[in-house]
Design a protein around this motif. Structure first.
Motif, PDB file in Angstrom:
ATOM      1  N   GLN A 566      20.806   9.564  70.547  1.00  0.00           N
ATOM      2  CA  GLN A 566      20.283  10.598  71.360  1.00  0.00           C
ATOM      3  C   GLN A 566      21.365  11.629  71.831  1.00  0.00           C
ATOM      4  O   GLN A 566      21.141  12.680  71.679  1.00  0.00           O
ATOM      5  CB  GLN A 566      19.707   9.948  72.557  1.00  0.00           C
ATOM      6  N   GLN A 567      22.433  10.813  72.162  1.00  0.00           N
ATOM      7  CA  GLN A 567      23.742  11.581  72.487  1.00  0.00           C
ATOM      8  C   GLN A 567      24.114  12.688  71.292  1.00  0.00           C
ATOM      9  O   GLN A 567      24.339  13.988  71.428  1.00  0.00           O
ATOM     10  CB  GLN A 567      24.922  10.990  72.959  1.00  0.00           C
ATOM     11  N   ALA A 568      24.125  12.121  70.109  1.00  0.00           N
ATOM     12  CA  ALA A 568      24.686  12.713  69.135  1.00  0.00           C
ATOM     13  C   ALA A 568      23.520  13.857  68.569  1.00  0.00           C
ATOM     14  O   ALA A 568      24.069  14.919  68.170  1.00  0.00           O
ATOM     15  CB  ALA A 568      24.790  11.964  67.756  1.00  0.00           C
ATOM     16  N   LEU A 569      22.243  13.569  68.798  1.00  0.00           N
ATOM     17  CA  LEU A 569      21.272  14.500  68.633  1.00  0.00           C
ATOM     18  C   LEU A 569      21.431  15.637  69.478  1.00  0.00           C
ATOM     19  O   LEU A 569      21.238  16.865  69.435  1.00  0.00           O
ATOM     20  CB  LEU A 569      19.928  14.068  68.596  1.00  0.00           C
ATOM     21  N   ASP A 570      21.598  15.406  70.944  1.00  0.00           N
ATOM     22  CA  ASP A 570      21.474  16.308  71.977  1.00  0.00           C
ATOM     23  C   ASP A 570      22.670  17.200  71.692  1.00  0.00           C
ATOM     24  O   ASP A 570      22.480  18.679  71.885  1.00  0.00           O
ATOM     25  CB  ASP A 570      21.697  15.499  73.203  1.00  0.00           C
ATOM     26  N   LYS A 571      24.065  16.790  71.337  1.00  0.00           N
ATOM     27  CA  LYS A 571      24.987  17.357  71.036  1.00  0.00           C
ATOM     28  C   LYS A 571      24.749  18.551  69.933  1.00  0.00           C
ATOM     29  O   LYS A 571      25.143  19.462  70.042  1.00  0.00           O
ATOM     30  CB  LYS A 571      26.120  16.678  70.518  1.00  0.00           C
ATOM     31  N   ALA A 572      24.206  18.060  68.649  1.00  0.00           N
ATOM     32  CA  ALA A 572      23.678  19.029  67.689  1.00  0.00           C
ATOM     33  C   ALA A 572      22.652  20.054  68.075  1.00  0.00           C
ATOM     34  O   ALA A 572      22.209  20.470  66.999  1.00  0.00           O
ATOM     35  CB  ALA A 572      23.645  18.108  66.560  1.00  0.00           C
ATOM     36  N   LYS A 573      22.163  19.964  69.097  1.00  0.00           N
ATOM     37  CA  LYS A 573      20.811  20.452  69.487  1.00  0.00           C
ATOM     38  C   LYS A 573      19.716  20.365  68.656  1.00  0.00           C
ATOM     39  O   LYS A 573      19.102  21.195  68.194  1.00  0.00           O
ATOM     40  CB  LYS A 573      21.160  22.087  69.431  1.00  0.00           C
ATOM     41  N   VAL A 574      19.614  18.840  68.272  1.00  0.00           N
ATOM     42  CA  VAL A 574      18.547  18.579  67.287  1.00  0.00           C
ATOM     43  C   VAL A 574      17.486  17.749  68.321  1.00  0.00           C
ATOM     44  O   VAL A 574      17.830  17.341  69.126  1.00  0.00           O
ATOM     45  CB  VAL A 574      18.964  17.518  66.243  1.00  0.00           C
ATOM     46  N   MET A 575      16.053  18.317  68.130  1.00  0.00           N
ATOM     47  CA  MET A 575      14.942  17.577  69.071  1.00  0.00           C
ATOM     48  C   MET A 575      14.795  16.294  68.528  1.00  0.00           C
ATOM     49  O   MET A 575      15.156  15.872  67.384  1.00  0.00           O
ATOM     50  CB  MET A 575      13.916  18.453  69.207  1.00  0.00           C
ATOM     51  N   TYR A 576      14.247  15.397  69.277  1.00  0.00           N
ATOM     52  CA  TYR A 576      13.772  14.112  68.790  1.00  0.00           C
ATOM     53  C   TYR A 576      12.616  13.596  69.553  1.00  0.00           C
ATOM     54  O   TYR A 576      12.436  14.191  70.793  1.00  0.00           O
ATOM     55  CB  TYR A 576      14.693  12.963  68.665  1.00  0.00           C
ATOM     56  N   LYS A 577      11.779  12.590  69.125  1.00  0.00           N
ATOM     57  CA  LYS A 577      10.659  11.999  69.773  1.00  0.00           C
ATOM     58  C   LYS A 577      10.922  10.498  69.612  1.00  0.00           C
ATOM     59  O   LYS A 577      11.110  10.212  68.118  1.00  0.00           O
ATOM     60  CB  LYS A 577       9.444  12.628  69.084  1.00  0.00           C
ATOM     61  N   VAL A 578      10.611   9.728  70.479  1.00  0.00           N
ATOM     62  CA  VAL A 578      10.346   8.386  70.283  1.00  0.00           C
ATOM     63  C   VAL A 578       9.034   8.111  69.994  1.00  0.00           C
ATOM     64  O   VAL A 578       8.198   8.132  70.531  1.00  0.00           O
ATOM     65  CB  VAL A 578      10.864   7.579  71.801  1.00  0.00           C
ATOM     66  N   VAL A 579       8.919   7.257  68.898  1.00  0.00           N
ATOM     67  CA  VAL A 579       7.779   6.613  68.496  1.00  0.00           C
ATOM     68  C   VAL A 579       7.787   5.330  68.493  1.00  0.00           C
ATOM     69  O   VAL A 579       8.939   4.234  68.289  1.00  0.00           O
ATOM     70  CB  VAL A 579       7.512   7.005  66.887  1.00  0.00           C
ATOM     71  N   ALA A 580       6.545   4.567  69.001  1.00  0.00           N
ATOM     72  CA  ALA A 580       6.571   3.068  69.098  1.00  0.00           C
ATOM     73  C   ALA A 580       5.128   2.539  68.728  1.00  0.00           C
ATOM     74  O   ALA A 580       4.272   3.675  68.390  1.00  0.00           O
ATOM     75  CB  ALA A 580       6.843   2.624  70.328  1.00  0.00           C
ATOM     76  N   GLU A 581       4.974   1.430  68.595  1.00  0.00           N
ATOM     77  CA  GLU A 581       3.675   0.736  68.329  1.00  0.00           C
ATOM     78  C   GLU A 581       2.655   1.131  69.323  1.00  0.00           C
ATOM     79  O   GLU A 581       1.695   1.709  69.011  1.00  0.00           O
ATOM     80  CB  GLU A 581       3.796  -0.774  68.023  1.00  0.00           C
ATOM     81  N   LYS A 582       3.146   1.297  70.379  1.00  0.00           N
ATOM     82  CA  LYS A 582       2.149   1.576  71.387  1.00  0.00           C
ATOM     83  C   LYS A 582       2.985   2.744  72.384  1.00  0.00           C
ATOM     84  O   LYS A 582       4.065   2.441  72.574  1.00  0.00           O
ATOM     85  CB  LYS A 582       1.996   0.395  72.281  1.00  0.00           C
ATOM     86  N   VAL A 583       2.106   3.682  73.015  1.00  0.00           N
ATOM     87  CA  VAL A 583       2.759   4.746  73.628  1.00  0.00           C
ATOM     88  C   VAL A 583       3.580   4.303  75.075  1.00  0.00           C
ATOM     89  O   VAL A 583       4.298   5.015  75.462  1.00  0.00           O
ATOM     90  CB  VAL A 583       1.615   5.906  73.785  1.00  0.00           C
ATOM     91  N   GLY A 584       2.983   3.251  75.459  1.00  0.00           N
ATOM     92  CA  GLY A 584       3.542   2.974  76.782  1.00  0.00           C
ATOM     93  C   GLY A 584       5.184   2.471  76.528  1.00  0.00           C
ATOM     94  O   GLY A 584       6.067   2.482  77.512  1.00  0.00           O
ATOM     95  N   GLY A 585       5.454   2.216  75.127  1.00  0.00           N
ATOM     96  CA  GLY A 585       7.050   2.239  74.774  1.00  0.00           C
ATOM     97  C   GLY A 585       7.470   0.675  74.516  1.00  0.00           C
ATOM     98  O   GLY A 585       6.595  -0.090  74.223  1.00  0.00           O
ATOM     99  N   VAL A 586       8.734   0.486  74.779  1.00  0.00           N
ATOM    100  CA  VAL A 586       9.298  -0.861  74.245  1.00  0.00           C
ATOM    101  C   VAL A 586      10.199  -1.199  75.318  1.00  0.00           C
ATOM    102  O   VAL A 586      10.818  -0.561  76.129  1.00  0.00           O
ATOM    103  CB  VAL A 586      10.123  -0.525  72.979  1.00  0.00           C
TER     104      VAL A 586
END
Ligand code: HDD
Length: 688
Positions: A566-586
């Motif tokens: 996440q830090q490397a993506l933030d630094k490079a101004k790249v967006m991201y989404k966390v994907v999991a089996e259930k939307v509640g998370g892990v």
């Protein structure tokens, strides 16, 4: 009896409805005429269960207005998304034009830009194979300049006379009402195979240009040759280009098809999310400038909209930049009601004699009256100029100006009795520049001889592509012509392709399982032009910032790995989404909770530029049995995207029989993923 609620205080009423658009919390609900409403839940009835009364003006007004909420959709380019921003002059060009927006370095003016597909209805998907509209309204201090272009520099036809035929052919077939937003059907290919002049644009349409990854990664083109006029009334021909700072990027056809199922709003959501995240897309405005002497020496006519001017011949000179930084507050008021007019030019910019452009000059004004219902559409805020506007045009439907005085004509002498006389035309106003290159001629309904070569630039486009892009063009033709049911149309199209490139025609014929027919005689024998790298997407590439990575996580995933990524993506101004089996998370390996942005089957990997698989080996084993997880992994791989993986992630790849390679990187090397976000490893999948 209906329950009565007390009326809100009259003191809190807004000042008339005209300009009141801010829906303040707690302000009184009123009718359109300002009468406070006490009950917004129940209609007025006779008794508790009796019929509704005609006198219920609150109900009737509400339903009446609702019934008329829709307006006719645009006849073409119905589906689109608009964004506000600004244009900044970076390189003044007073020697070329007196247009005010190009006079002072650093000067900014507001813009509104609408991106669109062409063929589909308003509710169609964002990712069909199609040309994309790229229309920019520049609010200069001498009036609005609308540069109503596309993401391809050429057009299907040379004369506006053919526009209704082209659109009828590509729209859903008239008897059956389908296919929607698709060129892969009989009537489109029947038309273009009979119109050799369409071939060049059809090449672009079969290429990856028709499948943009994002509106942010598209070029824009004014298409036509226009004219720049300076203070001395000297003229130059010009072509306009928008070059994205984000670079160029497209999707694969298989991706585009899957995206349209996963997220029909993909391109508008991408624009919305990028702007919300502060990744403001930016384009450079460039010009190709040339004069009549140069134009006269070219083997094509610069007034022919089916031709480009290779950038190697006339380099694109950058004169400004456009940044889009604000999504509209209201889709209908702004994006739907914006009216672009190629006739909107300002002093310093003029029209060429391109017969396609000349026809457009009539069409757009005309269509706004039928779409927006009134000649006063220029008063809608998004259309109104941001500089002073005065004339003697009056009245009409939906007039919102309250003009004072009786000076509604000119000349008048009302000033002699102390009254306002109204505006006067000035010498600084727009003047159509005198053109000395137009010789007196007869009236002729003809096509210029210089427009006759339809294949040299089609060939130039094909031969300027990388082998990967050529394979995509072949696959595009094969797919589309496979959907054509009329054998003679397929054969005729193959006959046209033989004029472009024999290997291309042979590959398409092989893909269709057909023998090549005889070539269709070309009106003018094509010749070879030197390839142009500017025409290829892959030779130019894309930028990392503003891309989006899908991070698939499982229970027990390593928190440190997630955070580092996440830090490397933030630094490079790249967006991201966390994907999991259930939307509640892990629950991560340190016991902390990670909320998911998306559930796995709602966010397939086609929605991302690259993916990360951060799973424990145990969870990977369990999740490998789920179809959406299998597809997430195999699609990312087969679409040639970079994949960062933990041990469990690697197990998932192996489970799908996918071989690790240069684009499958260890999750601890987040930088390796970042550097590959805007690239694809084409060697992974044979491109034929
Ligand atoms: Fe067009 C809309 C671009 C040829 C008639 N056109 C429209 C839009 C774009 C273009 C981007 C959408 C504007 C928006 O977002 O509201 N059109 C082009 C380009 C062309 C072109 C780049 C060729 C170089 N168009 C063209 C011709 C005609 C039209 C030859 C008719 C003679 N176009 C229209 C239209 C539309 C339109 C019917 C539909 C909605 C609108 O104008 O406002 O008048």
């Amino acid at each position: 009896m209906a329950k009565h609620t007390s009326n809100p205080s009259h003191n809190a009423l807004p000042q008339g409805s005209g300009g009141e658009t801010q829906q303040r919390g707690g302000c009184p609900l009123t009718t359109n005429h300002g009468v406070p409403i006490s009950d917004n839940q129940n209609s007025l009835k006779l008794g508790t269960r009796g019929p509704t009364l005609l006198e219920d003006f609150v109900l009737r007004e509400k339903i009446f207005h609702f019934d008329h909420e829709r307006i006719p959709e645009r006849i073409v380019h119905a589906r689109g998304t608009g964004v506000h921003g600004y244009f900044e002059c970076t390189q003044p060009i007073p020697e070329l034009t007196k247009a005010s927006l190009f006079q002072k370095k650093g000067e900014r003016i507001p813009v509104f830009c609408r991106f669109s597909t062409v063929a589909g209805s308003k509710g169609s998907k964002d990712t069909p194979r199609d040309v994309r509209g790229f229309a920019v309204k520049l609010y200069t201090n001498e009036g609005n300049w609308d540069l109503v272009g596309n993401n391809m520099p050429v057009f299907f036809i040379q004369d506006a006379m053919k526009f209704p035929d082209l659109i009828h052919a590509v729209k859903p077939e008239a008897d059956r009402g389908f296919p929607q937003a698709a060129s892969a059907h009989d009537t489109f290919w029947d038309f273009v195979s009979l119109m050799p002049e369409s071939t060049h644009t059809v090449m672009w349409l079969m290429s990856d240009r028709a499948l943009p990854r994002s509106f942010r990664t598209m070029e824009g083109f004014g298409v036509h040759t226009f004219i720049l006029v300076n203070e001395k009334d000297e003229t130059h021909f010009v072509k306009f280009h928008w070059k994205p700072k984000q670079g160029l990027q497209s999707t694969l056809w298989d991706e585009a098809v899957k995206i349209s199922g996963a997220d029909p709003d993909y391109l508008r959501r991408d624009m919305y999310e990028a702007i919300q995240a502060g990744h403001f897309p930016e384009w450079e405005l460039g010009i190709q400038v040339f004069d009549k002497e140069w134009a006269d020496q070219q083997p094509y006519d610069v007034l022919d909209a089916t031709k480009i001017i290779p950038e190697e011949d006339i380099p694109v000179k950058v004169i400004g930049r456009m940044v889009l930084d604000r999504y509209p507050d209201n889709f209908f008021a702004e994006t739907e009601q914006v009216a672009f007019l190629p006739t909107n030019v300002v002093p310093g910019i003029d029209f060429s004699n391109d017969p396609l452009l000349q026809g457009r000059l009539f069409s757009y004004l005309d269509t706004q009256k039928s779409r927006l219902g009134t000649t006063n559409f220029h008063q809608i805020p998004v259309n109104a100029p941001k500089c002073p506007m005065h004339n003697f045009q009056r009245d009409g439907m939906m007039q919102t100006h309250v003009f004072k005085g009786r000076a509604t004509y000119e000349p008048n002498s009302l000033d002699e009795v102390g009254e306002e006389t109204g505006p006067r035309a000035s010498e600084q106003g727009f003047t159509t520049v005198a053109r000395h290159d137009i010789e007196p001629a007869e009236k002729l309904r003809v096509r210029a001889e210089a427009f006759a070569d339809h294949f040299s630039q089609s060939r130039l486009f094909y031969r300027s592509q990388t082998p990967v892009e050529q394979a995509h063009i072949i696959a595009g033709f094969v797919f589309e012509l496979s959907k054509v049911q009329l054998d003679h149309v397929r054969l005729r199209m193959l006959g046209q392709l033989l004029n472009v490139d024999k290997e291309l025609a042979q590959a398409v014929a092989d893909g269709l399982g057909l023998d090549l027919p005889a070539p269709i005689p070309a009106a003018k024998e094509p010749f070879d032009m030197p390839p142009s790298d500017a025409l290829s997407i892959l030779k130019r590439g894309g930028a990392v910032a503003g891309r989006c990575v899908g991070i698939l996580v499982s229970d027990g995933a390593d928190k440190k790995a997630v955070q580092q990524l996440q830090q490397a993506l933030d630094k490079a101004k790249v967006m991201y989404k966390v994907v999991a089996e259930k939307v509640g998370g892990v629950t991560l390996n340190d016991g902390s909770h990670l909320k998911a942005d998306e559930k796995i089957d709602g966010a397939p990997s086609v929605l991302f530029d690259a993916v990360a698989l951060i799973l424990t080996p145990e969870e990977a084993k369990r999740l490998a049995k789920l179809k959406p997880v299998q597809d997430f992994v195999s699609d990312a791989y087969n679409h040639c995207k970079a994949i960062a993986h933990s041990d469990g992630g690697l197990a998932l790849l192996k489970n799908q029989q996918l071989q690790p390679d240069a684009f499958t990187v260890d999750i601890n090397d987040a930088q390796a993923l970042v550097s590959k976000v805007s690239e694809r490893l084409w060697e992974r999948v044979p491109q034929s």
